[in-house]
Design a protein around this motif. Structure first.
Motif, PDB file in Angstrom:
ATOM      1  N   LEU A 521       0.826  -1.202   0.000  1.00 33.12           N
ATOM      2  CA  LEU A 521       0.000   0.000   0.000  1.00 33.12           C
ATOM      3  C   LEU A 521       0.863   1.255   0.000  1.00 33.12           C
ATOM      4  O   LEU A 521       0.703   2.139  -0.858  1.00 33.12           O
ATOM      5  N   MET A 522       1.783   1.359   0.947  1.00 28.95           N
ATOM      6  CA  MET A 522       2.637   2.541   1.030  1.00 28.95           C
ATOM      7  C   MET A 522       3.493   2.690  -0.221  1.00 28.95           C
ATOM      8  O   MET A 522       3.602   3.781  -0.792  1.00 28.95           O
ATOM      9  N   ASP A 523       4.109   1.601  -0.633  1.00 28.95           N
ATOM     10  CA  ASP A 523       5.027   1.650  -1.762  1.00 28.95           C
ATOM     11  C   ASP A 523       4.343   2.104  -3.035  1.00 28.95           C
ATOM     12  O   ASP A 523       4.778   3.056  -3.709  1.00 28.95           O
ATOM     13  N   ARG A 524       3.238   1.484  -3.385  1.00 31.07           N
ATOM     14  CA  ARG A 524       2.622   1.779  -4.674  1.00 31.07           C
ATOM     15  C   ARG A 524       1.865   3.105  -4.665  1.00 31.07           C
ATOM     16  O   ARG A 524       1.844   3.812  -5.670  1.00 31.07           O
ATOM     17  N   VAL A 525       1.237   3.435  -3.550  1.00 32.46           N
ATOM     18  CA  VAL A 525       0.579   4.748  -3.489  1.00 32.46           C
ATOM     19  C   VAL A 525       1.620   5.851  -3.563  1.00 32.46           C
ATOM     20  O   VAL A 525       1.439   6.850  -4.269  1.00 32.46           O
ATOM     21  N   THR A 526       2.721   5.684  -2.861  1.00 32.21           N
ATOM     22  CA  THR A 526       3.766   6.703  -2.866  1.00 32.21           C
ATOM     23  C   THR A 526       4.367   6.889  -4.253  1.00 32.21           C
ATOM     24  O   THR A 526       4.642   8.014  -4.685  1.00 32.21           O
ATOM     25  N   ARG A 527       4.534   5.803  -4.971  1.00 30.83           N
ATOM     26  CA  ARG A 527       5.152   5.878  -6.296  1.00 30.83           C
ATOM     27  C   ARG A 527       4.181   6.272  -7.404  1.00 30.83           C
ATOM     28  O   ARG A 527       4.576   6.919  -8.378  1.00 30.83           O
ATOM     29  N   LEU A 528       2.912   5.859  -7.270  1.00 31.04           N
ATOM     30  CA  LEU A 528       2.020   5.883  -8.426  1.00 31.04           C
ATOM     31  C   LEU A 528       0.794   6.778  -8.268  1.00 31.04           C
ATOM     32  O   LEU A 528       0.076   6.990  -9.246  1.00 31.04           O
ATOM     33  N   ASN A 529       0.540   7.284  -7.091  1.00 33.22           N
ATOM     34  CA  ASN A 529      -0.612   8.158  -6.878  1.00 33.22           C
ATOM     35  C   ASN A 529      -0.147   9.437  -6.192  1.00 33.22           C
ATOM     36  O   ASN A 529      -0.189   9.545  -4.963  1.00 33.22           O
ATOM     37  N   PRO A 530       0.308  10.422  -6.952  1.00 35.24           N
ATOM     38  CA  PRO A 530       0.860  11.632  -6.329  1.00 35.24           C
ATOM     39  C   PRO A 530      -0.142  12.415  -5.494  1.00 35.24           C
ATOM     40  O   PRO A 530       0.251  13.129  -4.569  1.00 35.24           O
ATOM     41  N   ASP A 531      -1.430  12.306  -5.787  1.00 32.86           N
ATOM     42  CA  ASP A 531      -2.430  12.985  -4.958  1.00 32.86           C
ATOM     43  C   ASP A 531      -2.385  12.474  -3.519  1.00 32.86           C
ATOM     44  O   ASP A 531      -2.448  13.249  -2.558  1.00 32.86           O
ATOM     45  N   ALA A 532      -2.308  11.151  -3.365  1.00 33.17           N
ATOM     46  CA  ALA A 532      -2.320  10.549  -2.035  1.00 33.17           C
ATOM     47  C   ALA A 532      -0.928  10.417  -1.443  1.00 33.17           C
ATOM     48  O   ALA A 532      -0.796  10.327  -0.215  1.00 33.17           O
ATOM     49  N   ALA A 533       0.090  10.406  -2.275  1.00 28.74           N
ATOM     50  CA  ALA A 533       1.458  10.180  -1.795  1.00 28.74           C
ATOM     51  C   ALA A 533       1.877  11.195  -0.753  1.00 28.74           C
ATOM     52  O   ALA A 533       2.614  10.882   0.186  1.00 28.74           O
ATOM     53  N   GLN A 534       1.405  12.410  -0.896  1.00 26.81           N
ATOM     54  CA  GLN A 534       1.824  13.473   0.022  1.00 26.81           C
ATOM     55  C   GLN A 534       1.201  13.350   1.407  1.00 26.81           C
ATOM     56  O   GLN A 534       1.654  14.001   2.350  1.00 26.81           O
ATOM     57  N   TYR A 535       0.176  12.491   1.540  1.00 30.61           N
ATOM     58  CA  TYR A 535      -0.529  12.384   2.813  1.00 30.61           C
ATOM     59  C   TYR A 535      -0.441  11.004   3.462  1.00 30.61           C
ATOM     60  O   TYR A 535      -0.592  10.901   4.687  1.00 30.61           O
ATOM     61  N   ILE A 536      -0.238   9.957   2.696  1.00 26.22           N
ATOM     62  CA  ILE A 536      -0.332   8.608   3.251  1.00 26.22           C
ATOM     63  C   ILE A 536       0.771   8.360   4.272  1.00 26.22           C
ATOM     64  O   ILE A 536       1.911   8.781   4.101  1.00 26.22           O
ATOM     65  N   LYS A 537       0.389   7.666   5.361  1.00 23.64           N
ATOM     66  CA  LYS A 537       1.310   7.289   6.416  1.00 23.64           C
ATOM     67  C   LYS A 537       1.175   5.789   6.679  1.00 23.64           C
ATOM     68  O   LYS A 537       0.199   5.155   6.273  1.00 23.64           O
ATOM     69  N   ALA A 538       2.141   5.246   7.387  1.00 23.64           N
ATOM     70  CA  ALA A 538       2.153   3.806   7.634  1.00 23.64           C
ATOM     71  C   ALA A 538       0.894   3.334   8.353  1.00 23.64           C
ATOM     72  O   ALA A 538       0.415   2.213   8.120  1.00 23.64           O
ATOM     73  N   TYR A 539       0.328   4.161   9.223  1.00 20.61           N
ATOM     74  CA  TYR A 539      -0.849   3.730   9.986  1.00 20.61           C
ATOM     75  C   TYR A 539      -2.118   3.671   9.143  1.00 20.61           C
ATOM     76  O   TYR A 539      -3.150   3.170   9.597  1.00 20.61           O
ATOM     77  N   HIS A 540      -2.050   4.134   7.906  1.00 22.21           N
ATOM     78  CA  HIS A 540      -3.246   4.107   7.061  1.00 22.21           C
ATOM     79  C   HIS A 540      -3.593   2.717   6.535  1.00 22.21           C
ATOM     80  O   HIS A 540      -4.535   2.573   5.746  1.00 22.21           O
ATOM     81  N   THR A 541      -2.870   1.701   6.967  1.00 27.08           N
ATOM     82  CA  THR A 541      -3.247   0.330   6.608  1.00 27.08           C
ATOM     83  C   THR A 541      -4.497  -0.128   7.339  1.00 27.08           C
ATOM     84  O   THR A 541      -5.013  -1.217   7.062  1.00 27.08           O
ATOM     85  N   VAL A 542      -4.977   0.657   8.296  1.00 26.33           N
ATOM     86  CA  VAL A 542      -6.334   0.483   8.828  1.00 26.33           C
ATOM     87  C   VAL A 542      -7.015   1.844   8.794  1.00 26.33           C
ATOM     88  O   VAL A 542      -6.359   2.882   8.798  1.00 26.33           O
ATOM     89  N   ARG A 543      -8.325   1.816   8.750  1.00 24.30           N
ATOM     90  CA  ARG A 543      -9.100   3.053   8.734  1.00 24.30           C
ATOM     91  C   ARG A 543      -9.424   3.474  10.165  1.00 24.30           C
ATOM     92  O   ARG A 543      -9.402   2.650  11.092  1.00 24.30           O
ATOM     93  N   PRO A 544      -9.751   4.738  10.369  1.00 19.65           N
ATOM     94  CA  PRO A 544     -10.121   5.170  11.722  1.00 19.65           C
ATOM     95  C   PRO A 544     -11.491   4.644  12.133  1.00 19.65           C
ATOM     96  O   PRO A 544     -12.402   4.521  11.314  1.00 19.65           O
ATOM     97  N   ILE A 545     -11.616   4.326  13.411  1.00 22.81           N
ATOM     98  CA  ILE A 545     -12.919   3.943  13.960  1.00 22.81           C
ATOM     99  C   ILE A 545     -13.813   5.181  13.949  1.00 22.81           C
ATOM    100  O   ILE A 545     -13.363   6.281  14.268  1.00 22.81           O
ATOM    101  N   PRO A 546     -15.078   5.051  13.570  1.00 28.45           N
ATOM    102  CA  PRO A 546     -15.961   6.221  13.593  1.00 28.45           C
ATOM    103  C   PRO A 546     -15.948   6.896  14.965  1.00 28.45           C
ATOM    104  O   PRO A 546     -16.055   6.235  16.002  1.00 28.45           O
ATOM    105  N   GLN A 547     -15.832   8.190  14.969  1.00 37.11           N
ATOM    106  CA  GLN A 547     -15.774   8.929  16.226  1.00 37.11           C
ATOM    107  C   GLN A 547     -17.061   8.759  17.022  1.00 37.11           C
ATOM    108  O   GLN A 547     -17.044   8.751  18.261  1.00 37.11           O
TER     109      GLN A 547
END
Length: 566
Positions: A521-547
């Protein structure tokens, strides 16, 4: 969690578990006056429970929230101007409080879990079921529980887990954090029970009935997810050899509205051509969520009706353009359109005149006017770079790759672009109809080839993997180009398999899970999706629990937000 009421076969079923703060009032909508203790004590009543467990699939499959959580935030899609969940698409300030898609899926998947748990706990006490019927219905419920728990654990990680039924009217105010492994232990236990006890074939296509092949196919996916490669390869091979299934001769044949129930589809979510049967009744969902039919046809389409309003107006064949999602440049670059028929079968690149007029048809060169007839090209989108002179010389407007993406792959135009057409529905009743009767393919045989290929590659068998991939690539070849589509074992890598999965399965609500499973996820988004590359972090492999869930529980010290989120 809000109480979720499902309208199924004339019954309204109440009693889903609700996480809520103790001082909140629980409101239930139950016009029949029936309670679960009464309804679920006869075979007729219990059938409504089993049917109801399937309905929650419609909150994910073919729905915008499900696409946002399963396809967006990956290497192959980015947001168009109409994207309503940009946090999911780009990871820009993604939190548990700012994306309603998270709330919707959390609430309804847990409602489904508790309905499954209720059914499993009560099945033994149904007096007018035979022993065989009890076992089969339990197998269905356990398959569905495994199916929903997979979505939950992969989306949110080690969150709340239970196999206990909740008594009607009971409000639970605490939640637990459970290790991911515990989820998968239960998933495999349920799926193995399902494989042994489900029917071999479906008796009612009106609901997406689980069968032995369906359970085996999903089990193959689960084996691959957990790195059980030998088991994944064997189970996928079992489906590949099953004579009841076959790859259709042409990839394009999969997407015809007249051919949705075909032998390549192992499991699908069935949407009725009678739209009234697809839960588009808000009173059935007091929470306000009106599910309706498949809306995938609207989400990947450029706003073609704004290219030239004198020549091109919204119509049924071109769809209702919600302009939510657009392909990344990286996705388009994966296709060799000269050899691979999947490009033409998957994407719309030209829009034709449906309103005759004499006008300037090229928005980049408006000095000349022409007589446009029905069927003349008005808009053409190209994945290649064309010269400005050649594009300006055309009577119609051209958007080549340089007019849509900059050199780094960042979209500079999010309105007019190559559009995914796999989910289009020319059978809709009107040009503004948002609902489609298109079935959603959850598992098809092509995925089994891809699972077997990946598993064999992981087992050190690139020759077997190449053979499986070549079967798909032969089917995908433009006639006469079969040899050009073949690959050698030396070409098989994990990235190549992910590329092939994108070519075959793009848009089919699997991509985010594919990248997470392969740790890419990190590797390919960082390399291939410049819109998301600037924001994605390692913890994004799970989504946030609804507040709203975090706020509702009373054991806030134990049930905390996923790491990295607020």
């Amino acid at each position: 969690m809000k109480n979720s009421i499902n309208k199924v076969m004339g019954f309204v079923l109440a009693g889903s578990l609700v996480f809520t703060a103790c001082d909140k009032k629980l409101s239930e909508y139950n016009p029949t006056g029936l309670t679960p203790d009464v309804t679920y004590t006869t075979a007729k009543g219990f059938e409504t429970l089993v049917n109801a467990t399937y309905t929650y699939t419609r909150f994910w499959y073919g729905k915008e929230e499900g696409y946002g959580l399963s396809e967006m935030g990956t290497d192959i899609w980015t947001n168009g101007t109409g994207d309503v969940f940009p946090q999911l698409s780009r990871y820009d300030n993604l939190q548990g409080s700012n994306t309603t898609a998270l709330n919707l899926e959390w609430d309804n998947f847990y409602a489904a879990i508790y309905l499954c748990n209720t059914g499993i706990s009560k099945i033994g006490g149904i007096p007018d079921y035979t022993a065989k019927q009890k076992t089969q219905r339990e197998a269905e419920l356990r398959f569905m529980r495994a199916f929903y728990y997979w979505h939950i654990v992969e989306t949110w990680g080690g969150v709340h887990f239970t196999t206990e039924a909740t008594a009607p009217g009971v409000i639970e105010s605490t939640a637990n954090k459970t290790p991911v492994e515990t989820f998968y232990t239960q998933i495999f236990e349920d799926l193995n029970f399902a494989v042994k006890n489900l029917p071999a074939t479906a008796t009612d296509y009106g609901r997406p009935t689980a069968t032995i092949p369906v359970a085996k196919a999903f089990l193959a996916r689960m084996y691959l997810t957990r790195g059980m490669n030998a088991e994944a390869a064997a189970m996928a091979d079992d489906l590949i050899k099953n004579p009841d299934y076959m790859l259709l001769p042409k990839f394009a044949d999969l997407w015809s509205m007249s051919n949705l129930k075909n032998k390549e589809v192992i499991w699908s979510i069935d949407y009725s051509s009678n739209l009234a049967n697809n839960d588009l009744v808000s009173s059935a969902y007091p929470s306000g969520h009106s599910r309706g039919s498949n809306n995938g046809h609207m989400l990947f389409t450029q706003v073609y009706d704004q290219v030239n309003t004198s020549l091109l107006i919204r119509d049924i064949p071109n769809g209702r353009p919600f302009n939510r999602y657009m392909p990344t440049k990286a996705l388009l670059d994966l296709f060799n359109e000269n050899d691979d028929a999947r490009y033409q079968a998957s994407f719309q690149v030209a829009w034709l005149c449906n309103k005759e007029a004499r006008t300037a048809g090229n928005s980049f060169n408006t000095k000349d006017t022409f007589d446009f007839k029905l069927g003349d090209t008005v808009c053409y989108t190209s994945k290649s770079t064309l010269t400005a002179a050649s594009m300006n010389a055309k009577h119609y407007t051209t958007y080549d790759i340089s007019r849509v993406y900059n050199a780094a792959g960042v979209p500079t135009n999010r309105k007019f672009y190559i559009s995914l057409k796999k989910f289009m529905d020319p059978t809709r009743g009107s040009f503004n109809e948002a609902q489609s009767a298109r079935d959603v393919f959850v598992i098809r045989l092509a995925e089994m080839y891809l699972i077997a290929a990946e598993a064999n590659f992981n087992l050190g068998k690139p020759d077997v993997a190449a053979g499986l991939l070549n079967t798909l690539r032969t089917r995908a070849a433009i006639p006469g180009h079969e040899a050009a589509m073949q690959i050698t074992p030396a070409q098989v890598t994990l990235d190549f398999i992910l590329d092939e999965r994108a070519r075959e399965l793009c848009g089919e609500q699997l991509r985010w899970f594919d990248l997470k499973r392969t740790n890419k996820l990190m590797d390919r988004v960082t390399r291939l999706n410049p819109d998301a590359a600037q924001y994605i972090k390692a913890y994004h492999t799970v989504r946030p629990i609804p507040q709203s869930q975090i706020d509702a529980v009373t054991n806030k010290n134990e049930f905390t937000q996923n790491q990295g989120y607020q």
